[in-house]
Scaffold this motif. Structure first.
Motif: not given
Length: 206
Positions: A80, A83, A85, A133, A136, A139
């Protein structure tokens, strides 16, 4: 004008000042050294606490299983922060598998109570991250909630190595969020490249 802006920011809360200054730095294309100086000033104002895990008698097999879960979490944090994903999704799967293999039978009743209180949420968040995926932002939402549960586990059992508890005040419209990292060097998993060093180390768990 630059002096006035900096002086005004100095009157705000120190952690918000550090991250807001970094955002301004990013937008104005100032140097990374300037952003680092703001962060160091913020960290100096809030001393880091050092805490010990609650349990010192964790069964070695259970301790190894907890470390496997934490290792998956740390992979997720790194994905993360970058960046990435896809890497985050992969780490979510690693964490899900580690949780599925965890045998809590060697834990004491008191230890089991803490593990059981957090395992289902950890599984849910890890699974969501592994299946998202390409999204992000979603996530990161699950990572923020997951971080609360993993923190409870590490406070109780340790993580197999020293871990830093770090706060980002800017995430989710300034509501803020925490995360755990093996390094005191800030690599923000919530803001990524937008504000990579936004955050303040609040605790060392060792």
């Amino acid at each position: 004008m630059k002096t006035i802006i900096i002086s005004t920011l100095a009157l705000t809360a120190i952690t918000f000042a550090a991250c807001n200054n970094q955002q301004a730095t990013h937008e104005a294309q100032h140097t990374d050294s300037s952003a680092a100086a703001h962060h160091e000033a913020a960290s100096a104002e809030k001393p880091m606490a050092t805490i010990k895990p609650q349990f010192t008698d964790v069964n070695p097999t259970a301790a190894a299983s907890i470390k496997a879960v934490v290792d998956g979490y740390l992979q997720l944090e790194n994905g993360l922060a970058a960046d990435d994903d896809a890497a985050a999704a992969k780490a979510g799967k690693v964490m899900s598998e580690a949780l599925a293999k965890f045998d809590a039978s060697s834990l004491t009743p008191e230890q089991q109570k803490i593990y059981v209180a957090n395992k289902d949420d950890l599984k849910e968040h890890a699974e969501h991250i592994s299946k998202n995926a390409g999204n992000i932002a979603h996530q990161r939402e699950h990572f923020a909630e997951m971080s609360e549960d993993i923190y409870d586990l590490v406070k109780a059992f340790g993580g197999g190595e020293p871990l830093y508890h770090i706060h980002c005040p800017m995430y989710d419209n300034n509501k803020g969020a925490w995360w755990l990292s093996k390094s005191a060097e800030i690599k923000n998993p919530y803001m990524g490249a937008k504000m990579p060093t936004c955050g303040v180390v609040e605790q060392l768990i060792q």
